[in-house]
Scaffold this motif. Structure first.
Motif, PDB file in Angstrom:
ATOM      1  N   ASN A 138      26.659  44.706  39.630  1.00 39.79           N
ATOM      2  CA  ASN A 138      27.293  44.783  38.313  1.00 39.79           C
ATOM      3  C   ASN A 138      28.432  43.773  38.172  1.00 39.79           C
ATOM      4  O   ASN A 138      29.466  44.068  37.588  1.00 39.79           O
ATOM      5  CB  ASN A 138      27.833  46.196  38.068  1.00 39.79           C
ATOM      6  N   GLY A 139      28.209  42.596  38.736  1.00 38.48           N
ATOM      7  CA  GLY A 139      29.198  41.541  38.568  1.00 38.48           C
ATOM      8  C   GLY A 139      29.601  40.823  39.829  1.00 38.48           C
ATOM      9  O   GLY A 139      30.038  39.685  39.801  1.00 38.48           O
ATOM     10  N   ARG A 140      29.508  41.527  40.967  1.00 40.33           N
ATOM     11  CA  ARG A 140      29.856  40.926  42.257  1.00 40.33           C
ATOM     12  C   ARG A 140      31.252  40.311  42.214  1.00 40.33           C
ATOM     13  O   ARG A 140      32.220  40.981  41.904  1.00 40.33           O
ATOM     14  CB  ARG A 140      28.785  39.893  42.635  1.00 40.33           C
ATOM     15  N   ASN A 141      31.380  39.019  42.484  1.00 37.64           N
ATOM     16  CA  ASN A 141      32.691  38.378  42.519  1.00 37.64           C
ATOM     17  C   ASN A 141      33.147  37.843  41.164  1.00 37.64           C
ATOM     18  O   ASN A 141      34.239  37.277  41.053  1.00 37.64           O
ATOM     19  CB  ASN A 141      32.694  37.221  43.529  1.00 37.64           C
ATOM     20  N   ALA A 142      32.315  38.007  40.137  1.00 38.49           N
ATOM     21  CA  ALA A 142      32.660  37.496  38.805  1.00 38.49           C
ATOM     22  C   ALA A 142      33.515  38.477  38.017  1.00 38.49           C
ATOM     23  O   ALA A 142      33.955  38.164  36.915  1.00 38.49           O
ATOM     24  CB  ALA A 142      31.384  37.168  38.031  1.00 38.49           C
ATOM     25  N   ILE A 143      33.753  39.667  38.561  1.00 38.36           N
ATOM     26  CA  ILE A 143      34.572  40.663  37.879  1.00 38.36           C
ATOM     27  C   ILE A 143      35.895  40.849  38.619  1.00 38.36           C
ATOM     28  O   ILE A 143      36.051  40.400  39.752  1.00 38.36           O
ATOM     29  CB  ILE A 143      33.834  42.019  37.760  1.00 38.36           C
ATOM     30  N   SER A 144      36.847  41.505  37.986  1.00 34.90           N
ATOM     31  CA  SER A 144      38.172  41.690  38.588  1.00 34.90           C
ATOM     32  C   SER A 144      38.111  42.700  39.731  1.00 34.90           C
ATOM     33  O   SER A 144      37.174  43.490  39.842  1.00 34.90           O
ATOM     34  CB  SER A 144      39.158  42.180  37.532  1.00 34.90           C
ATOM     35  N   TRP A 145      39.142  42.675  40.571  1.00 32.88           N
ATOM     36  CA  TRP A 145      39.236  43.639  41.658  1.00 32.88           C
ATOM     37  C   TRP A 145      39.251  45.067  41.107  1.00 32.88           C
ATOM     38  O   TRP A 145      38.599  45.957  41.654  1.00 32.88           O
ATOM     39  CB  TRP A 145      40.507  43.403  42.471  1.00 32.88           C
ATOM     40  N   GLU A 146      40.007  45.287  40.030  1.00 29.87           N
ATOM     41  CA  GLU A 146      40.099  46.631  39.465  1.00 29.87           C
ATOM     42  C   GLU A 146      38.730  47.136  39.013  1.00 29.87           C
ATOM     43  O   GLU A 146      38.378  48.307  39.231  1.00 29.87           O
ATOM     44  CB  GLU A 146      41.084  46.648  38.296  1.00 29.87           C
ATOM     45  N   GLU A 179      23.557  35.274  40.785  1.00 30.64           N
ATOM     46  CA  GLU A 179      24.607  35.585  39.819  1.00 30.64           C
ATOM     47  C   GLU A 179      25.856  36.153  40.496  1.00 30.64           C
ATOM     48  O   GLU A 179      25.770  36.880  41.475  1.00 30.64           O
ATOM     49  CB  GLU A 179      24.099  36.617  38.796  1.00 30.64           C
ATOM     50  N   GLY A 180      27.015  35.819  39.929  1.00 30.52           N
ATOM     51  CA  GLY A 180      28.281  36.427  40.348  1.00 30.52           C
ATOM     52  C   GLY A 180      28.730  36.094  41.753  1.00 30.52           C
ATOM     53  O   GLY A 180      29.470  36.864  42.370  1.00 30.52           O
ATOM     54  N   ILE A 181      28.308  34.940  42.278  1.00 33.16           N
ATOM     55  CA  ILE A 181      28.652  34.586  43.655  1.00 33.16           C
ATOM     56  C   ILE A 181      30.146  34.332  43.810  1.00 33.16           C
ATOM     57  O   ILE A 181      30.776  34.790  44.755  1.00 33.16           O
ATOM     58  CB  ILE A 181      27.871  33.322  44.096  1.00 33.16           C
ATOM     59  N   ASN A 182      30.705  33.583  42.853  1.00 38.44           N
ATOM     60  CA  ASN A 182      32.108  33.210  42.936  1.00 38.44           C
ATOM     61  C   ASN A 182      32.910  33.782  41.773  1.00 38.44           C
ATOM     62  O   ASN A 182      32.387  34.001  40.686  1.00 38.44           O
ATOM     63  CB  ASN A 182      32.257  31.676  42.928  1.00 38.44           C
ATOM     64  N   PRO A 184      35.370  33.202  38.792  1.00 34.11           N
ATOM     65  CA  PRO A 184      35.617  32.022  37.954  1.00 34.11           C
ATOM     66  C   PRO A 184      36.866  31.266  38.392  1.00 34.11           C
ATOM     67  O   PRO A 184      37.938  31.843  38.544  1.00 34.11           O
ATOM     68  CB  PRO A 184      35.803  32.635  36.556  1.00 34.11           C
ATOM     69  N   GLY A 185      36.707  29.952  38.658  1.00 33.86           N
ATOM     70  CA  GLY A 185      37.831  29.136  39.070  1.00 33.86           C
ATOM     71  C   GLY A 185      38.078  29.105  40.562  1.00 33.86           C
ATOM     72  O   GLY A 185      38.986  28.419  41.027  1.00 33.86           O
ATOM     73  N   ASN A 186      37.258  29.844  41.337  1.00 41.49           N
ATOM     74  CA  ASN A 186      37.419  29.886  42.795  1.00 41.49           C
ATOM     75  C   ASN A 186      36.062  29.720  43.474  1.00 41.49           C
ATOM     76  O   ASN A 186      35.035  30.061  42.899  1.00 41.49           O
ATOM     77  CB  ASN A 186      38.036  31.216  43.241  1.00 41.49           C
ATOM     78  N   VAL A 187      36.081  29.210  44.703  1.00 37.86           N
ATOM     79  CA  VAL A 187      34.831  29.067  45.451  1.00 37.86           C
ATOM     80  C   VAL A 187      34.458  30.384  46.117  1.00 37.86           C
ATOM     81  O   VAL A 187      33.323  30.586  46.524  1.00 37.86           O
ATOM     82  CB  VAL A 187      34.908  27.941  46.498  1.00 37.86           C
ATOM     83  N   THR A 188      35.433  31.269  46.288  1.00 40.83           N
ATOM     84  CA  THR A 188      35.155  32.593  46.834  1.00 40.83           C
ATOM     85  C   THR A 188      35.802  33.618  45.899  1.00 40.83           C
ATOM     86  O   THR A 188      35.737  33.478  44.707  1.00 40.83           O
ATOM     87  CB  THR A 188      35.709  32.721  48.273  1.00 40.83           C
ATOM     88  N   MET A 189      36.425  34.645  46.449  1.00 40.56           N
ATOM     89  CA  MET A 189      37.132  35.644  45.642  1.00 40.56           C
ATOM     90  C   MET A 189      38.596  35.610  46.034  1.00 40.56           C
ATOM     91  O   MET A 189      38.938  35.638  47.218  1.00 40.56           O
ATOM     92  CB  MET A 189      36.548  37.041  45.912  1.00 40.56           C
ATOM     93  N   GLU A 190      39.462  35.510  45.037  1.00 44.68           N
ATOM     94  CA  GLU A 190      40.892  35.495  45.315  1.00 44.68           C
ATOM     95  C   GLU A 190      41.305  36.784  46.011  1.00 44.68           C
ATOM     96  O   GLU A 190      40.757  37.851  45.741  1.00 44.68           O
ATOM     97  CB  GLU A 190      41.669  35.348  44.004  1.00 44.68           C
ATOM     98  N   LYS A 191      42.274  36.697  46.915  1.00 44.99           N
ATOM     99  CA  LYS A 191      42.717  37.871  47.649  1.00 44.99           C
ATOM    100  C   LYS A 191      43.281  38.940  46.717  1.00 44.99           C
ATOM    101  O   LYS A 191      43.921  38.638  45.723  1.00 44.99           O
ATOM    102  CB  LYS A 191      43.779  37.493  48.690  1.00 44.99           C
ATOM    103  N   PHE A 192      43.035  40.194  47.090  1.00 43.68           N
ATOM    104  CA  PHE A 192      43.584  41.323  46.334  1.00 43.68           C
ATOM    105  C   PHE A 192      45.059  41.480  46.703  1.00 43.68           C
ATOM    106  O   PHE A 192      45.407  41.560  47.877  1.00 43.68           O
ATOM    107  CB  PHE A 192      42.807  42.596  46.676  1.00 43.68           C
ATOM    108  N   ARG A 193      45.923  41.527  45.686  1.00 41.15           N
ATOM    109  CA  ARG A 193      47.363  41.642  45.933  1.00 41.15           C
ATOM    110  C   ARG A 193      47.944  42.921  45.341  1.00 41.15           C
ATOM    111  O   ARG A 193      49.160  43.061  45.224  1.00 41.15           O
ATOM    112  CB  ARG A 193      48.084  40.417  45.367  1.00 41.15           C
ATOM    113  N   GLY A 194      47.054  43.847  44.998  1.00 39.28           N
ATOM    114  CA  GLY A 194      47.499  45.111  44.426  1.00 39.28           C
ATOM    115  C   GLY A 194      47.298  45.124  42.931  1.00 39.28           C
ATOM    116  O   GLY A 194      47.512  44.107  42.266  1.00 39.28           O
ATOM    117  N   SER A 195      46.876  46.257  42.399  1.00 37.79           N
ATOM    118  CA  SER A 195      46.700  46.378  40.960  1.00 37.79           C
ATOM    119  C   SER A 195      48.048  46.634  40.313  1.00 37.79           C
ATOM    120  O   SER A 195      49.055  46.872  40.991  1.00 37.79           O
ATOM    121  CB  SER A 195      45.739  47.533  40.640  1.00 37.79           C
TER     122      SER A 195
END
Length: 204
Positions: A138-146, A179-182, A184-195
């Motif tokens: 349902n989005g993989r890395n293309a959606i937000s951490w939350e 789909e949803g590999i990266n 947007p704007g990153n080659v991977t997934m930006e680190k989670f820093r807390g919601s």
């Protein structure tokens, strides 16, 4: 029952793809060198640590201070190809055999994220993590951490044999569609820093 299914499915996949995995290992050895397998500590069931296995997709290039360069500078063309088709995940079948993870479940994340979760987000650790999951289809890395954590918790609260079958079926489709590999704007997934919730509570 789920553990039994995990072992059966993992065994079938392992022996079907074993020749392919050996070829991938040889290619990685030739183009990236050693180690072939990337090993990283992740949080499992109830937050217990374990070591996750993946095919290596990045170089070990460092800056003048000895720090690893950003993912963008270390991810190779070969690595991008491995990630595009989720081939780098194959060694996690070993984690399934060991009982660290299941075939289906929330993705295992870094140990450093544990203090950053809200009480609701921590529910994702009430089940074993998985190679694929509800958030991955349902989005993989293309959606937000939350959004990912919300989907993970939904899975925990609604898990069933038939839901797992649905996730496996849709995972195959998603892999072929790449789909949803990266993020947007990153080659991977930006680190989670807390919601925002955890930051307001003073945990971020």
């Amino acid at each position: 029952m789920k553990r039994c299914c995990d072992v059966i499915v993992a065994s079938l996949l392992f022996f079907i793809f074993l020749p392919f995995m050996l070829i991938i290992a040889l290619v990685i050895k030739c183009f990236l060198g050693s180690p072939i397998i990337f090993i990283q500590k992740r949080s499992g069931l109830y937050g217990r640590p374990f070591f996750l296995y993946k095919f290596r997709s990045m170089t070990n290039k460092k800056d003048k201070n000895g720090e690893l360069l950003p993912d963008f500078d270390r991810l190779t063309t070969l690595g991008k190809l491995l990630r595009k088709y989720s081939v780098d995940e194959f060694p996690q079948l070993i984690n399934v055999f060991k009982g660290d993870i299941s075939i289906v479940g929330p993705r295992p994340l870094l140990m450093e994220y544990l203090p950053l979760y809200t009480e609701e987000q921590l529910k994702r650790h009430k089940v074993k993590p998985g190679i694929t999951g509800w958030a991955q289809i349902n989005g993989r890395n293309a959606i937000s951490w939350e959004d990912k954590f919300e989907l993970d918790v939904w899975y925990v609260e609604h898990q069933s044999f038939f839901l797992d079958l649905k996730i496996l079926f849709l995972t195959v489709i998603k892999v072929f569609k790449t789909e949803g590999i990266n993020q947007p704007g990153n080659v991977t997934m930006e680190k989670f820093r807390g919601s925002e919730t955890t930051i307001k509570e003073g945990h971020g």
